[in-house]
Every structure is written in structure tokens, then in C-alpha cells.
Design a protein around this motif. Structure first.
Motif, PDB file in Angstrom:
ATOM      1  N   LEU A  24       0.831  -1.199   0.000  1.00  0.00           N
ATOM      2  CA  LEU A  24       0.000   0.000   0.000  1.00  0.00           C
ATOM      3  C   LEU A  24       0.870   1.256   0.000  1.00  0.00           C
ATOM      4  CD1 LEU A  24      -2.800  -1.005   2.539  1.00  0.00           C
ATOM      5  CD2 LEU A  24      -2.964  -0.896   0.047  1.00  0.00           C
ATOM      6  N   PHE A  25       1.953   1.233   0.766  1.00  0.00           N
ATOM      7  CA  PHE A  25       2.863   2.383   0.793  1.00  0.00           C
ATOM      8  C   PHE A  25       3.529   2.576  -0.562  1.00  0.00           C
ATOM      9  CE2 PHE A  25       2.537   2.385   5.402  1.00  0.00           C
ATOM     10  CZ  PHE A  25       2.705   3.726   5.708  1.00  0.00           C
ATOM     11  N   SER A  26       3.851   1.482  -1.206  1.00  0.00           N
ATOM     12  CA  SER A  26       4.447   1.594  -2.536  1.00  0.00           C
ATOM     13  C   SER A  26       3.445   2.181  -3.531  1.00  0.00           C
ATOM     14  CB  SER A  26       4.893   0.212  -3.034  1.00  0.00           C
ATOM     15  OG  SER A  26       5.902  -0.314  -2.192  1.00  0.00           O
ATOM     16  N   ARG A  27       2.203   1.903  -3.317  1.00  0.00           N
ATOM     17  CA  ARG A  27       1.141   2.397  -4.204  1.00  0.00           C
ATOM     18  C   ARG A  27       0.949   3.899  -4.031  1.00  0.00           C
ATOM     19  NH1 ARG A  27      -4.291   0.254  -6.114  1.00  0.00           N
ATOM     20  NH2 ARG A  27      -5.795   1.934  -5.781  1.00  0.00           N
ATOM     21  N   ASN A  28       0.918   4.361  -2.764  1.00  0.00           N
ATOM     22  CA  ASN A  28       0.752   5.787  -2.481  1.00  0.00           C
ATOM     23  C   ASN A  28       1.160   6.037  -1.036  1.00  0.00           C
ATOM     24  OD1 ASN A  28      -0.271   8.421  -1.864  1.00  0.00           O
ATOM     25  ND2 ASN A  28      -1.716   8.260  -3.564  1.00  0.00           N
ATOM     26  N   ALA A  29       2.410   6.418  -0.828  1.00  0.00           N
ATOM     27  CA  ALA A  29       2.952   6.554   0.527  1.00  0.00           C
ATOM     28  C   ALA A  29       2.235   7.624   1.338  1.00  0.00           C
ATOM     29  CB  ALA A  29       4.444   6.861   0.454  1.00  0.00           C
ATOM     30  N   VAL A  30       1.872   8.715   0.711  1.00  0.00           N
ATOM     31  CA  VAL A  30       1.208   9.804   1.444  1.00  0.00           C
ATOM     32  C   VAL A  30      -0.185   9.371   1.892  1.00  0.00           C
ATOM     33  CG1 VAL A  30       0.330  12.158   1.298  1.00  0.00           C
ATOM     34  CG2 VAL A  30       2.511  11.574   0.224  1.00  0.00           C
ATOM     35  N   ALA A  31      -0.934   8.804   0.997  1.00  0.00           N
ATOM     36  CA  ALA A  31      -2.303   8.399   1.340  1.00  0.00           C
ATOM     37  C   ALA A  31      -2.325   7.335   2.417  1.00  0.00           C
ATOM     38  CB  ALA A  31      -3.026   7.893   0.091  1.00  0.00           C
ATOM     39  N   THR A  91     -17.231   7.363   1.595  1.00  0.00           N
ATOM     40  CA  THR A  91     -16.046   7.756   0.823  1.00  0.00           C
ATOM     41  C   THR A  91     -16.409   8.806  -0.219  1.00  0.00           C
ATOM     42  OG1 THR A  91     -15.124   5.528   1.111  1.00  0.00           O
ATOM     43  CG2 THR A  91     -14.137   6.912  -0.590  1.00  0.00           C
ATOM     44  N   ARG A  92     -17.515   8.606  -0.896  1.00  0.00           N
ATOM     45  CA  ARG A  92     -17.976   9.585  -1.886  1.00  0.00           C
ATOM     46  C   ARG A  92     -18.275  10.931  -1.228  1.00  0.00           C
ATOM     47  NH1 ARG A  92     -16.411   8.145  -6.942  1.00  0.00           N
ATOM     48  NH2 ARG A  92     -17.129   6.048  -7.481  1.00  0.00           N
ATOM     49  N   GLN A  93     -18.778  10.915  -0.017  1.00  0.00           N
ATOM     50  CA  GLN A  93     -19.060  12.163   0.688  1.00  0.00           C
ATOM     51  C   GLN A  93     -17.780  12.937   0.984  1.00  0.00           C
ATOM     52  OE1 GLN A  93     -21.520  11.515   4.170  1.00  0.00           O
ATOM     53  NE2 GLN A  93     -22.937  10.227   3.018  1.00  0.00           N
ATOM     54  N   SER A 209     -13.907   4.636  -5.987  1.00  0.00           N
ATOM     55  CA  SER A 209     -13.863   5.645  -4.926  1.00  0.00           C
ATOM     56  C   SER A 209     -12.581   5.550  -4.112  1.00  0.00           C
ATOM     57  CB  SER A 209     -15.084   5.513  -4.011  1.00  0.00           C
ATOM     58  OG  SER A 209     -15.118   4.260  -3.353  1.00  0.00           O
ATOM     59  N   PHE A 210     -12.049   4.340  -3.935  1.00  0.00           N
ATOM     60  CA  PHE A 210     -10.820   4.167  -3.164  1.00  0.00           C
ATOM     61  C   PHE A 210      -9.641   4.808  -3.890  1.00  0.00           C
ATOM     62  CE2 PHE A 210      -7.072   1.721  -1.756  1.00  0.00           C
ATOM     63  CZ  PHE A 210      -7.188   1.863  -0.381  1.00  0.00           C
ATOM     64  N   SER A 211      -9.558   4.575  -5.184  1.00  0.00           N
ATOM     65  CA  SER A 211      -8.486   5.176  -5.968  1.00  0.00           C
ATOM     66  C   SER A 211      -8.550   6.699  -5.918  1.00  0.00           C
ATOM     67  CB  SER A 211      -8.580   4.690  -7.421  1.00  0.00           C
ATOM     68  OG  SER A 211      -7.605   5.299  -8.226  1.00  0.00           O
ATOM     69  N   LYS A 212      -9.746   7.232  -6.024  1.00  0.00           N
ATOM     70  CA  LYS A 212      -9.918   8.679  -5.962  1.00  0.00           C
ATOM     71  C   LYS A 212      -9.637   9.220  -4.559  1.00  0.00           C
ATOM     72  CE  LYS A 212     -13.096   8.962  -9.852  1.00  0.00           C
ATOM     73  NZ  LYS A 212     -14.478   9.139 -10.321  1.00  0.00           N
ATOM     74  N   GLU A 214      -7.400   7.990  -2.482  1.00  0.00           N
ATOM     75  CA  GLU A 214      -5.946   8.044  -2.354  1.00  0.00           C
ATOM     76  C   GLU A 214      -5.404   9.348  -2.942  1.00  0.00           C
ATOM     77  OE1 GLU A 214      -4.248   3.540  -2.596  1.00  0.00           O
ATOM     78  OE2 GLU A 214      -5.232   4.299  -4.405  1.00  0.00           O
ATOM     79  N   SER A 215      -5.866   9.679  -4.130  1.00  0.00           N
ATOM     80  CA  SER A 215      -5.414  10.919  -4.769  1.00  0.00           C
ATOM     81  C   SER A 215      -5.855  12.137  -3.980  1.00  0.00           C
ATOM     82  CB  SER A 215      -5.961  10.997  -6.206  1.00  0.00           C
ATOM     83  OG  SER A 215      -5.484   9.928  -6.991  1.00  0.00           O
ATOM     84  N   TRP A 216      -7.069  12.101  -3.478  1.00  0.00           N
ATOM     85  CA  TRP A 216      -7.608  13.221  -2.707  1.00  0.00           C
ATOM     86  C   TRP A 216      -6.792  13.444  -1.431  1.00  0.00           C
ATOM     87  CZ3 TRP A 216      -9.425  14.133   2.149  1.00  0.00           C
ATOM     88  CH2 TRP A 216     -10.178  15.300   2.355  1.00  0.00           C
ATOM     89  N   ILE A 217      -6.443  12.373  -0.747  1.00  0.00           N
ATOM     90  CA  ILE A 217      -5.641  12.491   0.479  1.00  0.00           C
ATOM     91  C   ILE A 217      -4.281  13.089   0.169  1.00  0.00           C
ATOM     92  CG2 ILE A 217      -4.471  11.204   2.297  1.00  0.00           C
ATOM     93  CD1 ILE A 217      -6.797   9.220   2.266  1.00  0.00           C
ATOM     94  N   ALA A 218      -3.648  12.594  -0.891  1.00  0.00           N
ATOM     95  CA  ALA A 218      -2.327  13.106  -1.252  1.00  0.00           C
ATOM     96  C   ALA A 218      -2.376  14.597  -1.574  1.00  0.00           C
ATOM     97  CB  ALA A 218      -1.785  12.328  -2.456  1.00  0.00           C
ATOM     98  N   GLU A 219      -3.440  15.016  -2.229  1.00  0.00           N
ATOM     99  CA  GLU A 219      -3.585  16.430  -2.583  1.00  0.00           C
ATOM    100  C   GLU A 219      -3.879  17.309  -1.378  1.00  0.00           C
ATOM    101  OE1 GLU A 219      -6.665  16.465  -5.463  1.00  0.00           O
ATOM    102  OE2 GLU A 219      -5.503  15.372  -6.982  1.00  0.00           O
ATOM    103  N   ASN A 220      -4.531  16.738  -0.366  1.00  0.00           N
ATOM    104  CA  ASN A 220      -4.963  17.517   0.796  1.00  0.00           C
ATOM    105  C   ASN A 220      -4.197  17.170   2.068  1.00  0.00           C
ATOM    106  OD1 ASN A 220      -7.657  19.056  -0.048  1.00  0.00           O
ATOM    107  ND2 ASN A 220      -7.694  17.040  -1.024  1.00  0.00           N
ATOM    108  N   ASP A 221      -3.080  16.510   1.909  1.00  0.00           N
ATOM    109  CA  ASP A 221      -2.338  16.021   3.067  1.00  0.00           C
ATOM    110  C   ASP A 221      -1.954  17.134   4.045  1.00  0.00           C
ATOM    111  OD1 ASP A 221      -0.818  13.875   4.496  1.00  0.00           O
ATOM    112  OD2 ASP A 221       0.869  15.166   3.944  1.00  0.00           O
ATOM    113  N   ALA A 222      -1.499  18.258   3.536  1.00  0.00           N
ATOM    114  CA  ALA A 222      -1.073  19.353   4.415  1.00  0.00           C
ATOM    115  C   ALA A 222      -2.230  19.853   5.274  1.00  0.00           C
ATOM    116  CB  ALA A 222      -0.503  20.500   3.584  1.00  0.00           C
ATOM    117  N   ILE A 223      -3.393  19.980   4.671  1.00  0.00           N
ATOM    118  CA  ILE A 223      -4.577  20.431   5.415  1.00  0.00           C
ATOM    119  C   ILE A 223      -4.976  19.388   6.445  1.00  0.00           C
ATOM    120  CG2 ILE A 223      -7.029  21.010   5.213  1.00  0.00           C
ATOM    121  CD1 ILE A 223      -6.434  22.069   2.427  1.00  0.00           C
ATOM    122  N   LEU A 224      -4.910  18.126   6.073  1.00  0.00           N
ATOM    123  CA  LEU A 224      -5.273  17.050   6.997  1.00  0.00           C
ATOM    124  C   LEU A 224      -4.327  17.007   8.193  1.00  0.00           C
ATOM    125  CD1 LEU A 224      -6.145  14.183   4.461  1.00  0.00           C
ATOM    126  CD2 LEU A 224      -7.682  15.814   5.583  1.00  0.00           C
TER     127      LEU A 224
END
Length: 232
Positions: A24-31, A91-93, A209-212, A214-224
Motif C-alpha cells: 500500500l505504501f508503494s502504491r501511495n505513501a502519502v495516502a 467515501t464519496r461524501q 472511490s478508493f483510488s480517488k 488516495e489521490s484526494w488524500i495526497a492532494e490535501n495532506d497538508a490540510i489534513l
């Protein structure tokens, strides 16, 4: 019946047998430094195992003429699938900005770790609440579950309908096991329906939704990171 049995057999051979956190980390370490995606994945796979197991046993009981047990297991399968539907809706929410990610994370803990006997630190969510939410996506699923629940409880349907028949003209009540006669005709169709909903949510909705997410978390990591301390 044979087609449903084959679908269940195919599902059984495809069940996930291992989740590798390193992968999972190899797939997206930030997410995947956040726990919610892992809990989502674990819940998805656990629901898959439970659904296949329940439906396989339900079909076996039906084939052996044990209508009540088959119906009760089918009820359990529908409520299991409902948990996956609800997870995907949450997840969609998050993706739509309608649910705070940290609240979502807590909800994934409740869904995955909830209990009623206090064996965990999380109280299980009421399945009636879950089904009510799911009915917005699959109209009729709440009523279907309610109908199956009537069979599971020792009330009018669970006792009188299942085991007796009244001859009102002659004032005679006869007793027998009537489950297959009353409900057996559409049981396989209901298993097929449950499988169809499961595959739609497991193969398509969750994966997308899971793939999206992951991308959403990576994009918003600083805010999170900046807001996570605000959540107890």
C-alpha cells in the motif's frame, strides 16, 4: 440455481487472502500513512469473505429444504453488503466535500471495529441506520431486509406463517414446516440479487472511490495534518 452456485464458487476462489501494508505504501505513501484507507480495504475484504460464506451456506440449506435457516442467512448477507454500500457512500461524501476526512476516519473505525458486547472500544453502528442510508442508493433494500427479519424473529410470520395454516371454515389449525412452500420459490433469485449488489459495490464502486480517495488524500495532506489535532 446452478448459475448462482457457480458465481459463489468463483467468488470464493477470488477472495483476498492477504493485505500487504508495504504494498500500500508503494502504491501511495502519502495516502497510506493515514489509517482510514487501510481500514476501508480491510472492511471491504472482510465483507467479501462474510458475504460469500453466508450466501453459500444459505444456498446449501435451501437446496436441502431448510428454508428458515436459508432465509436467516440471506438476511445476514444483505446486512453485510449494506455495510460495504455505506462505506462507499461515506467515501464519496469525503470526495464531494460533504464529510470531514477525520470524521470519516472515525466512522471507518466504528464500521470495522464496532461491537455490542464491549469487546472493542467502539460501539457498533445500528444496522437499521446503515440500511436506511443504503435505501437512498438501492431503493427497496430496507424493506427487503425488514421482510427477511420478520422470518428471523418469533413473531407472527416467524411462528404462525412458518409453521401453521388455519382453515377458517372448519376452525382447524394444522402444523407443519412451511418455509420452503411459502418462500422457497424466490430464494435463489434473492441470493442472485444480493450477489449482483455486492459485485457492483465491491468491483466497481469501491475500487473507483478508493483510488480517488488516495489521490484526494495526497492532494490535501497538508490540510489534513494541520487539522488532525482538532479531532479528539
Amino acid at each position: 440455481m446452478q448459475a448462482v452456485a457457480q458465481t459463489l464458487s468463483n467468488l470464493k476462489t477470488s477472495l483476498c487472502r492477504r493485505v500487504d501494508v508495504g504494498g500500500l505504501f508503494s502504491r501511495n505513501a502519502v495516502a497510506h500513512k493515514w489509517k482510514a484507507p487501510f481500514r476501508s480495504l480491510s472492511l471491504r475484504e472482510g465483507v467479501a469473505w462474510r458475504t460469500q460464506d453466508l450466501l453459500e451456506q444459505s444456498l446449501m440449506l435451501h437446496g436441502s429444504g431448510h428454508g428458515l435457516g436459508a432465509r436467516i442467512l440471506l438476511r445476514s448477507a444483505f446486512e453485510s453488503v449494506a455495510v460495504l454500500i455505506y462505506l462507499n457512500m461515506l467515501t464519496r461524501q469525503v470526495l464531494a466535500g460533504a464529510l470531514d476526512f477525520h470524521e470519516y476516519s472515525k466512522k471507518t473505525s466504528t464500521l470495522l471495529l464496532g461491537s455490542r458486547d464491549k469487546s472493542t472500544d467502539h460501539s457498533a453502528i445500528n444496522i437499521a441506520t446503515v440500511l436506511k442510508k443504503c435505501d437512498a442508493r438501492y431503493p427497496g433494500i430496507e424493506k427487503l431486509y425488514a421482510d427477511l427479519s420478520e422470518s428471523a424473529h418469533p413473531n407472527y410470520e416467524g411462528v404462525c406463517v412458518g409453521y401453521s395454516k388455519v382453515d377458517h371454515e372448519n376452525f382447524v389449525t394444522t402444523f407443519s414446516n412451511r418455509w420452503q412452500a411459502v418462500y422457497g420459490g424466490n430464494h435463489v433469485d434473492l441470493i442472485a440479487l444480493c450477489l449482483m449488489v455486492f459485485h457492483s459495490e465491491y468491483d466497481n464502486e469501491w475500487a473507483d472511490s478508493f483510488s480517488k480517495l488516495e489521490s484526494w488524500i495526497a492532494e490535501n495532506d497538508a490540510i489534513l495534518e494541520a487539522t488532525k489535532s482538532e479531532v479528539v
